[in-house]
Scaffold this motif. Structure first.
Motif, PDB file in Angstrom:
ATOM      1  N   VAL A 134       1.039  -1.143  -0.105  1.00 39.62           N
ATOM      2  CA  VAL A 134       0.122  -0.675   0.252  1.00 39.62           C
ATOM      3  C   VAL A 134       0.734   0.921  -0.514  1.00 39.62           C
TER       4      VAL A 134
ATOM      5  N   HIS B  34       2.642   1.713  -3.553  1.00 37.63           N
ATOM      6  CA  HIS B  34       1.453   2.012  -4.417  1.00 37.63           C
ATOM      7  C   HIS B  34       1.543   3.808  -3.971  1.00 37.63           C
TER       8      HIS B  34
ATOM      9  N   PHE C  22     -10.737   2.874   1.110  1.00 35.82           N
ATOM     10  CA  PHE C  22      -9.567   2.486  -0.197  1.00 35.82           C
ATOM     11  C   PHE C  22      -9.912   1.794  -1.423  1.00 35.82           C
TER      12      PHE C  22
END
Length: 495
Positions: free
Chosen positions: A141, A144, A248
Motif C-alpha cells: 500500500v 503504491h 480505499f
C-alpha cells in the motif's frame, strides 16, 4: 458524530439531496467527512505555522489539518509508527528518488483507506492496518501511494479536484434548490473527478510491486491485500442497503484484472532476492490496535448508537443500517425507501422548540403540524415537512443548551412508519455512569492457536462484530478451506 454548527442547513430539499447522494454513491459517500470533533473544551490540533510560509506550504498544512479533522485526528502508537517508518525508509532507499522525504500519519479511523498528498505526505488508517496481515502487505500500500507521488498522479488529481469543486458550485447555483440537480452534480463530481484514472492505477500498481520487491518485501503482498480488501468490502456490503463505502477501494478499485496484474508483476520478481513478509513483527506491532469506531466520537452496535462523551444512546428502527458520519448519524432502510438523520445543535435557551422548528433551518415545515411535548422527561417538539419525493417527520429534544434532532424521511409515510419513528425517538435516553465507563473501543488482539483450536472455535472468541466467522477469516487471510495449526498467531477482535 459531534455537535453540528447551526450554519449547516438541511431543509427538505437539501436533506433529500443528501439522502439521494447517499443512496446513489452508498452510505460511505456521507462518511467521507470523517469524524467531527465535539465542540467544547477540547483543544484543536495544533496548526503548523512556518516563519515565512509559502503559498504551497500553507496549502499543504491546511490540507493536513483538514485530513486530521476528517479522519478523527492522528492515532498515536509509537511501536506501530516505528514499524511503518522503517518500512517507508526501506522503500525510499530502494526507489529512484532516495532523496525524497515522506511523512506518514496514522489516522484514527476504522475505514480501510490510504492516500498521499503531492508533497509526499502519506496517510494510512488504523482500519487498513488492522486488515493487513504482514509488513509486505502494508508495504504494498505504501509503495503504491509513493508511486502516485513519484508519477505526479496526486498533483494531477489535485487539479482535477479543484475543477470539480468549481463545476459542482456552478451546477448547484444553476439548479437552485432543486435536490435532483444538486445530487446529480455532486454524484457526477465524485465519480468522475475524485478517483485516479484506470491507467494511473495500473501504473502505480506496477511501480509499487517493483519497488516493494526491490526493498526485499514479498512482491505478492499487493495481490494478497487487494484480495483481502475485496473480501472485506463484500462482507460489509452483503448486509447493508448500499453496495459501496468510502474506503480505499472507492478510489482504488480492486478489480479482478488488477489482482491478476499484481500477481503477474509479482512473478517477475519472486525468483530474485530474499523477499520477506515479516508477519511476526507486524502482528506484534498491531496487537491491541483500536478496531472500528472510536467510542469517544460515538459508535454503532447493530441498530443502537451510543455516544459516551455526550452521554446518550438510541435504537434505530428494525432493518435500518446505521452509519456514524462526521456531522450526523445516518441510516437507511429498504434500499433507500426510508432514511434517518440524527444530529445535535446548539439552540438559544430562550427560543422555544416550536419556534425553532419553524425558524427556517428546515424548509416546507407544515406549521399546523408542530406539537410540543415531553419525551423521556425532556422538552420536545415534532413537525412534518414534505418535498416532491419525500415525506419528513422531525423531532427536536432539548437537554440543557443542546437540541438533539431526529429527521426521518420516507417515500411512502404510513401509520406504521410513524410508529417506528416514535419508537426510535422514545428510545433516546441518557447513558448511566456505568454504561459510560463500560464504553470502550474494540481492539485487535493477537493470540496463539492451541491444539484443538479451529477457525470456528477461534471466531467464537470475536466480540462486538457481526458475522464473526467470516470476519475472522478475512482478518487473517484465510480462505474457506484453510485450517489452523498449533502455535499459529492470529488476530481476533475483542471488547
Amino acid at each position: 458524530m459531534g455537535r453540528q454548527a447551526l450554519t449547516h442547513q438541511y431543509g427538505p430539499g437539501r436533506f433529500a439531496a443528501a439522502v439521494a447522494l447517499c443512496l446513489t454513491l452508498g452510505l460511505g459517500a456521507c462518511t467521507d467527512m470523517g469524524r467531527f470533533q465535539v465542540s467544547g473544551n477540547e483543544k484543536p490540533p495544533p496548526t503548523i505555522k512556518p516563519t515565512r510560509p509559502s503559498p504551497e506550504t500553507s496549502a499543504t498544512d491546511r490540507e493536513h489539518q483538514r485530513i486530521l479533522a476528517t479522519y478523527g485526528g492522528a492515532y498515536n502508537d509509537p511501536k506501530l509508527q516505528a514499524l511503518i517508518t522503517k518500512a517507508v525508509d526501506r522503500l525510499v532507499a530502494a526507489s529512484d528518488r532516495p532523496d525524497f522525504t515522506y511523512r506518514v500519519t496514522i489516522l484514527n479511523s476504522g475505514a480501510v483507506n490510504a492516500f498521499a498528498l503531492p508533497t509526499g505526505q502519506l496517510y494510512v488508517t488504523r482500519g487498513l492496518l488492522a486488515l493487513a496481515s504482514d509488513t509486505s502487505e502494508l508495504s504494498s500500500v505504501l509503495s503504491h501511494e509513493m508511486a502516485h507521488v513519484l508519477a505526479k498522479h496526486a498533483s494531477i488529481r489535485e487539479e482535477q479536484a479543484k475543477r470539480a469543486a468549481l463545476v459542482t458550485h456552478v451546477v448547484s447555483e444553476m439548479g437552485g434548490n432543486d435536490p435532483n440537480m444538486q445530487a446529480l452534480a455532486l454524484a457526477k463530481t465524485k465519480l468522475t473527478m475524485a478517483n485516479f484514472s484506470r491507467a494511473q492505477e495500473f501504473e502505480a500498481d506496477a511501480i509499487g510491486v517493483a519497488l516493494a520487491a526491490k526493498a526485499n518485501f514479498d512482491p505478492y503482498g499487493a495481490a494478497r491485500f487487494l484480495s483481502a480488501m475485496e473480501r472485506n468490502a463484500a462482507l460489509k456490503t452483503s448486509h447493508t442497503a448500499d453496495p459501496r463505502s468510502q474506503d480505499f477501494l472507492s478510489s482504488h478499485p480492486a478489480t479482478p484484472e488488477r489482482v491478476e496484474n499484481a500477481e503477474t508483476s509479482a512473478r517477475q520478481y519472486a525468483a530474485s532476492g530474499s523477499h520477506e513478509r515479516e508477519r511476526s513483527a507486524y502482528l506484534s506491532a498491531i496487537d491491541n490496535l483500536v478496531y472500528g469506531e472510536d467510542p469517544s466520537e460515538g459508535f454503532v452496535r447493530g441498530r443502537r448508537f451510543l455516544h459516551p462523551k455526550l452521554g446518550f444512546t438510541f435504537m434505530a428502527p428494525e432493518a435500518y443500517t446505521l452509519d456514524n458520519t462526521a456531522q450526523a448519524v445516518v441510516g437507511v432502510r429498504d434500499g433507500g425507501a426510508q432514511a434517518l438523520r440524527f444530529d445535535v445543535v446548539r439552540v438559544p435557551q430562550d427560543l422555544s422548540l416550536a419556534t425553532y422548528l419553524n425558524s427556517g433551518w428546515m424548509e416546507n415545515v407544515d406549521k399546523a403540524s408542530v406539537e410540543e411535548s415531553i419525551i423521556g422527561g425532556y422538552p420536545a417538539a415534532t413537525a412534518t415537512a414534505s418535498s416532491d419525493q419525500w415525506q419528513f417527520r422531525i423531532y427536536a429534544l432539548r437537554i440543557g443548551g443542546d437540541v438533539y434532532r431526529f429527521i426521518f424521511a420516507a417515500k411512502d409515510k404510513t401509520a406504521e412508519t410513524e410508529r417506528t419513528f416514535r419508537e426510535t425517538v422514545n428510545s433516546f435516553r441518557r447513558l448511566t455512569l456505568a454504561e459510560i465507563q463500560a464504553a470502550r473501543p474494540l481492539r485487535v488482539r493477537v493470540v496463539s492457536v492451541k491444539p484443538g483450536d479451529t477457525v470456528e472455535s477461534m471466531s467464537r472468541r470475536m466480540q462486538g462484530v457481526d458475522r464473526p466467522l467470516e470476519r475472522f477469516r478475512i482478518l487473517n487471510g484465510l480462505d474457506q478451506h484453510a485450517s489452523l495449526r498449533p502455535n499459529d498467531r492470529v488476530k481476533i477482535v475483542v471488547d
